[in-house]
Motif scaffolding. Structure first.
Motif, PDB file in Angstrom:
ATOM      1  N   ILE A  15     -76.380  39.990  73.714  1.00  0.00           N
ATOM      2  CA  ILE A  15     -76.234  40.569  75.045  1.00  0.00           C
ATOM      3  C   ILE A  15     -76.760  41.997  74.968  1.00  0.00           C
ATOM      4  CG2 ILE A  15     -74.600  41.196  76.853  1.00  0.00           C
ATOM      5  CD1 ILE A  15     -72.707  39.063  75.544  1.00  0.00           C
ATOM      6  N   ASP A  16     -77.815  42.289  75.690  1.00  0.00           N
ATOM      7  CA  ASP A  16     -78.430  43.604  75.606  1.00  0.00           C
ATOM      8  C   ASP A  16     -77.827  44.576  76.626  1.00  0.00           C
ATOM      9  OD1 ASP A  16     -80.072  45.548  74.605  1.00  0.00           O
ATOM     10  OD2 ASP A  16     -81.794  44.968  75.818  1.00  0.00           O
ATOM     11  N   LEU A  17     -76.525  44.739  76.558  1.00  0.00           N
ATOM     12  CA  LEU A  17     -75.768  45.670  77.393  1.00  0.00           C
ATOM     13  C   LEU A  17     -74.695  46.301  76.523  1.00  0.00           C
ATOM     14  CD1 LEU A  17     -75.185  43.408  80.521  1.00  0.00           C
ATOM     15  CD2 LEU A  17     -76.673  45.396  80.429  1.00  0.00           C
ATOM     16  N   PRO A  18     -74.251  47.507  76.841  1.00  0.00           N
ATOM     17  CA  PRO A  18     -73.152  48.100  76.073  1.00  0.00           C
ATOM     18  C   PRO A  18     -71.903  47.230  76.185  1.00  0.00           C
ATOM     19  CG  PRO A  18     -74.209  49.759  77.457  1.00  0.00           C
ATOM     20  CD  PRO A  18     -74.763  48.429  77.864  1.00  0.00           C
ATOM     21  N   LEU A  19     -71.308  46.928  75.058  1.00  0.00           N
ATOM     22  CA  LEU A  19     -70.131  46.050  75.023  1.00  0.00           C
ATOM     23  C   LEU A  19     -68.882  46.815  74.605  1.00  0.00           C
ATOM     24  CD1 LEU A  19     -71.709  43.020  73.112  1.00  0.00           C
ATOM     25  CD2 LEU A  19     -71.442  43.286  75.574  1.00  0.00           C
ATOM     26  N   GLY A  40     -74.213  42.219  70.379  1.00  0.00           N
ATOM     27  CA  GLY A  40     -74.964  43.221  71.120  1.00  0.00           C
ATOM     28  C   GLY A  40     -74.487  44.601  70.715  1.00  0.00           C
ATOM     29  N   ALA A  77     -70.201  53.963  76.990  1.00  0.00           N
ATOM     30  CA  ALA A  77     -70.917  53.400  78.136  1.00  0.00           C
ATOM     31  C   ALA A  77     -71.018  54.403  79.283  1.00  0.00           C
ATOM     32  CB  ALA A  77     -70.219  52.128  78.610  1.00  0.00           C
ATOM     33  N   VAL A  80     -73.659  54.228  82.368  1.00  0.00           N
ATOM     34  CA  VAL A  80     -74.195  52.880  82.557  1.00  0.00           C
ATOM     35  C   VAL A  80     -74.202  52.496  84.033  1.00  0.00           C
ATOM     36  CG1 VAL A  80     -73.716  50.431  82.124  1.00  0.00           C
ATOM     37  CG2 VAL A  80     -73.585  52.069  80.266  1.00  0.00           C
TER      38      VAL A  80
END
Length: 87
Positions: A15-19, A40, A77, A80
């Protein structure tokens, strides 16, 4: 739940999003850290002393605090969400 587009491979994909990750001791299962880091870019991870599967219901203040830390000033994040899109 039985839709083939949500097969196990999808759950394991990057998953290319901040987790943000939260561990609650009474959770049904907590995955190993080595597996989670492959999901990710993990920008926030917190282990809680109480709570479980329904943490948003049973420990809402803990979860809200974690989200505020993650998305707030200095959090992993931060920035974001475009503040203009919230109004």
């Amino acid at each position: 739940m039985h839709d083939p587009k949500y097969h196990f491979g999808i759950v394991r994909s990057y998953i290319d999003l901040p987790l943000g990750l939260a561990d609650f001791p009474k959770e049904i299962t907590n995955s190993p850290k080595s597996w989670r880091s492959s999901l990710g870019p993990v920008v926030s991870s917190k282990k809680f002393e109480k709570g479980g599967h329904f943490a948003a219901w049973g420990r809402p203040a803990d979860l809200a605090r974690h989200l505020c830390e993650m998305f707030g000033k200095g959090g992993g994040a931060e920035g974001v969400i475009d503040k203009k899109s919230l109004s």
